[in-house]
Design an enzyme around this catalytic site. Structure first.
Site, short mmCIF file in Angstrom:
data_model
loop_
_atom_site.label_atom_id
_atom_site.label_comp_id
_atom_site.label_asym_id
_atom_site.label_seq_id
_atom_site.Cartn_x
_atom_site.Cartn_y
_atom_site.Cartn_z
N ASP A 185 0.73 -1.23 0.01
CA ASP A 185 -0.09 -0.13 0.08
C ASP A 185 0.94 1.21 0.11
OD1 ASP A 185 0.89 -0.49 2.56
OD2 ASP A 185 -1.36 -0.39 3.53
C1 LAN Z 1 3.19 -1.08 10.42
C2 LAN Z 1 2.93 0.32 9.89
C3 LAN Z 1 2.53 0.39 8.51
C4 LAN Z 1 1.58 -0.46 7.98
C5 LAN Z 1 0.51 -0.18 6.93
C6 LAN Z 1 1.48 0.46 6.02
C7 LAN Z 1 -0.36 1.19 7.47
C8 LAN Z 1 -0.16 -1.40 6.54
O1 LAN Z 1 -1.18 -0.92 5.58
C9 LAN Z 1 0.93 -2.54 6.13
C10 LAN Z 1 2.07 -2.78 7.21
C11 LAN Z 1 2.44 -1.66 8.04
C12 LAN Z 1 3.65 -1.51 7.08
C13 LAN Z 1 3.03 -2.18 9.19
C14 LAN Z 1 3.44 -3.56 9.70
C15 LAN Z 1 3.76 -3.70 11.16
C16 LAN Z 1 4.59 -2.35 11.81
C17 LAN Z 1 5.69 -2.50 11.21
C18 LAN Z 1 3.74 -1.10 11.79
C19 LAN Z 1 2.26 -1.62 12.23
C20 LAN Z 1 4.35 -0.32 12.48
C21 LAN Z 1 4.94 -1.36 13.55
C22 LAN Z 1 4.75 -2.56 13.37
C23 LAN Z 1 5.98 -3.68 13.60
C24 LAN Z 1 5.63 -4.87 13.76
C25 LAN Z 1 6.15 -3.13 15.32
C26 LAN Z 1 7.29 -4.07 15.78
C27 LAN Z 1 6.57 -5.07 16.58
C28 LAN Z 1 6.88 -6.39 16.37
C29 LAN Z 1 5.75 -7.19 16.79
C30 LAN Z 1 7.81 -7.17 15.66
#
Ligand code: LAN
Length: 729
Positions: free
Chosen positions: A455
């Protein structure tokens, strides 16, 4: 830099522990942002604090009041006026990315065990942040708005103690009492047990095995880790190394003391193997399956007869993958958890004089953010592309982009930033590191981090097209060929059943979720299709097609058609879609309704669209707004928030506008609510947390309150005019 000596800090974090007029957000052209504390008067004179610094530090900007808006468009214009004030010099919009409460502990424990110091001011503001986000009972939850858990409380307790808070400080005393009330640190979930074992305040025998041998399995094995969701994979690679070598910090006075503080019982009498599957009920979100428990019994027996050369091979393989990941991301790594685990691995394998260690030290700054409440560890190294993508589309779509020279300049800055942010090649370690192609993609944060996200590529592509094609006399910085690359990336990310996941194609079978070891996260083992990711991907393709109708036309048409089928299938019987990345039904429904509108499905023509609107209208409140709690995401069921939320009101209203909802009244009421909450300087105040991940962790998108407001108000302005004209005509 200072060692971790005890500190005297105030009892309350209300007032800053440092001089907030000295903090500056440094910004390089690739969107990297790092906070610096200026020490000398000369530095202060040469580097004045700007609006962007002040805004994020919570220092009043003292801007003059803007003319009071009478129309939604005027209100959007005031919002855009404010947004321009907080744009970074390199053209992107920075933002605080807090929320999860298991990241500071990783930062602090990982730094402590590897001897990586903090600056004095960083220590102070990290402590202050933890003081400020503690719950009433003195504990911490899994995220800033969650109830106290053992995971949050044990780990953040350890963090404040390492950072220098003394055991008899009132905040520590209160937190410890809550931890003991919850049963003590033995009830921590697997990831908590793991961090405590690294610190040597929990025994490795109290963990379920994380065998590095998993990495030497042949790739075709259906549960091989390369098939796991990328965040789970990149966290478990260093974990398996650290488990394999049973890494632990040397004992010292603090460690000996923590062994007493964290447990109501005698540390030395704990039956460790019996704690492996013990998780406090306040923590438990995704209980183990019987299959997973059974596997752990087998793996546990294997730990008694490990074949040393095989273990060595596994550990070496995990180490190699850690190095690949570090180098592919310039030591940024995919996220904050792998960042700190990778650091420990590199420090263990190569020492603290190594280049790797120094690089990790430098890039650790990218996750550390100073906000109004103190310093936090962010969910990624920022949300640069994500915020910049939405903001630019909002102002182009609403016509605000072209109104003044300042607006055009701002958009040109954003375009230059978007241009440099596109990833131009595949990673250095590509196939050997099981990576998905990146050439042509846009990432979530910066190009340096360098991960394709479906996305984000969609939003990046749309933003570039919006600016290059809709704003007069903008240069075509991103060439046709590079737009084609982005389209190739998007098309390559569609799953066979039509949907789009986050970073990669779905690689593993659904049953892998039965092996989820992390009791606090849901749906983390494999990629899944999401209405949000699907929509951003296909709206980008559809927009692209308008300007380049011949490029992979059939592929694009087929992709959109099958993706919309997925959107249909993902709708719940009551008309909503469950949000996986934003809270919750309002978020996902906004995206889904946009997808439907792409193929002409609106309220009057489509049962899907009608059901979605009817659901939203049922949920609209007396005051004209919407408000749902993060608990909606935990339960996949609408749970009202106690307060109406501006951001969710914007999402719901945009869904209605995409669906061409025929009655203007609900939209007018929503507009009124959102306008009534705007501040005189054009901004909106912060309300509840906006985002979510892994079903159970809320994460903040503070720029959303400035973005979706402007976007919705602008769109509503024109849509309401259209409805009026239709009625008259
Ligand atoms: C995110 C942030 C952005 C998010 C979107 C782009 C909004 C989504 O549409 C796709 C997935 C994604 C990129 C995403 C995946 C998981 C993340 C990276 C996070 C929510 C930000 C933090 C999270 C990450 C897993 C945090 C670290 C924790 C763990 C359990 C490893």
């Amino acid at each position: 830099m200072q060692a971790y000596s005890p500190l005297d800090v105030p009892d309350s974090g209300k007032e800053p522990f440092t001089d907030y007029s000295r903090w500056r957000l440094a910004n390089t052209n690739d969107g990297r942002h790092t906070w610096h504390y200026l020490q000398t008067d000369e530095e202060l004179a040469n580097w004045p604090q700007n609006y962007m610094d002040k805004y994020w530090l919570g220092i009043p900007l003292d801007l003059p009041a803007l003319p009071s808006p009478r129309t939604p468009l005027n209100s959007a214009r005031n919002g855009w006026n404010f947004l321009r004030k907080v744009q970074a010099p390199d053209g992107h919009w920075p933002g605080e990315y807090g929320g999860p409460m298991f990241l500071i502990p990783g930062l602090v424990i990982g730094s402590y065990v590897t001897g990586m110091p903090f600056k004095h001011e960083e220590r102070l503001e990290l402590i202050r942040y933890l003081f400020n986000v503690a719950n009433e009972d003195g504990g911490w939850g899994i995220h800033t708005e969650g109830h106290s858990t053992v995971f949050g409380t044990a780990l953040n307790y350890v963090a404040i103690r390492i950072l220098g808070v003394k055991a008899d400080h009132p905040v520590a005393v209160k937190a410890r009492a809550t931890l003991h009330k919850l049963g003590g640190a033995t009830g921590a979930p697997a990831w908590g047990k793991f961090w405590l074992s690294i610190l040597n305040v929990y025994d490795w025998d109290g963990n379920n095995p994380v065998p590095p041998e998993l990495w030497v399995l042949p790739d075709w094995v259906p549960f091989h880790p390369h098939r796991w969701w990328i965040h789970t994979r990149t966290v478990y690679i260093p974990m398996s190394y650290l488990y394999g070598v049973r890494y632990q910090m040397e004992e010292n006075d603090l460690i000996l003391s923590l062994r007493e503080e964290l447990y109501p019982e005698d540390y030395y009498k704990i039956d460790w193997p019996a704690q492996r599957n013990k998780v406090a009920s306040v923590d438990l979100f995704c209980p183990h399956t019987a299959l997973f428990d059974f596997l752990n019994v087998i793996l546990g027996s294997y730990e008694h007869c490990v074949i040393p050369p095989l273990r060595r091979i596994g550990v070496d393989r995990a180490y190699k993958l850690v190095v690949y990941e570090d180098e592919n991301t310039s030591y940024q790594t995919l996220g904050p958890v792998s960042k700190m685990f990778n650091l420990i691995v590199r420090a263990h394998a190569e020492g603290t004089e190594s280049t790797a260690y120094k690089q990790h030290l430098e890039m650790r700054n990218d996750f550390m953010w100073v906000g109004a409440l103190g310093m936090m560890m962010c969910g990624t190294n920022g949300s640069q592309l994500w915020d910049t993508g939405f903001i630019t589309q909002a102002v182009v779509e609403t016509g605000l982009a072209e109104e003044t020279e300042e607006s055009r300049e701002s958009l040109l800055g954003a375009l230059k930033w978007l241009d440099q942010c596109q990833i131009r090649q595949n990673p250095k370690y590509y196939e050997v590191d099981y990576r998905h192609p990146t050439k042509g993609a846009w990432p979530f944060s910066t190009k340096t981090q360098g991960y394709t996200v479906s996305d984000c590529t969609g939003e990046g592509l749309k933003s570039v097209l919006y600016i290059q094609k809709h704003v007069k006399s903008m240069p075509e910085l991103v060439s046709k060929e590079r737009l084609y690359d982005a389209v190739d990336i998007i098309l390559g990310l569609q799953n066979p059943d039509g949907g789009f996941a986050s970073y990669e194609l779905i690689r593993g079978p659904q049953w892998l979720e039965w092996l989820n070891p992390a009791e606090v996260f849901g749906n983390i083992m494999i990629e899944n299709n999401y209405p949000e990711c699907t929509t951003s991907s296909i709206t980008a393709l559809s927009h692209f097609k308008k300007y380049y109708p011949d490029y992979r036309k059939d592929d694009i048409d087929r992709c959109i058609r099958t993706a919309v089928d997925f959107i249909h299938r993902a709708q719940l019987p009551d008309g909503g879609w469950v949000g996986s990345w934003g809270i919750c039904f309002t978020y996902a429904s906004q995206f889904a309704c946009e997808s439907l509108a792409l193929v002409g499905e609106t309220y009057e023509s489509s049962i899907y669209s009608k059901k979605a609107c009817d659901m939203l209208i049922r949920r609209q409140r007396e005051d004209g707004g919407w408000g749902e709690s993060y608990k909606s995401c935990e339960l996949s069921q609408w749970i009202e928030h106690k307060d109406t939320q501006v951001v969710q009101t914007c999402w719901a209203t945009m869904a209605l506008i995409y669906a061409k909802y025929p009655d203007p009244l609900p939209i007018e009421r929503a507009v009124k609510l959102v306008m009534s909450r705007q501040l005189p300087d054009g901004s909106w105040p912060q309300e509840a947390i906006e985002g979510i991940f892994n079903q159970n962790v809320a994460i903040a998108y503070p720029n959303f309150k400035l973005t979706f407001t402007v976007w919705m108000l602008g769109k509503a302005h024109y849509y309401l005019q259209e409805l009026k004209a239709k009625k008259l005509g």
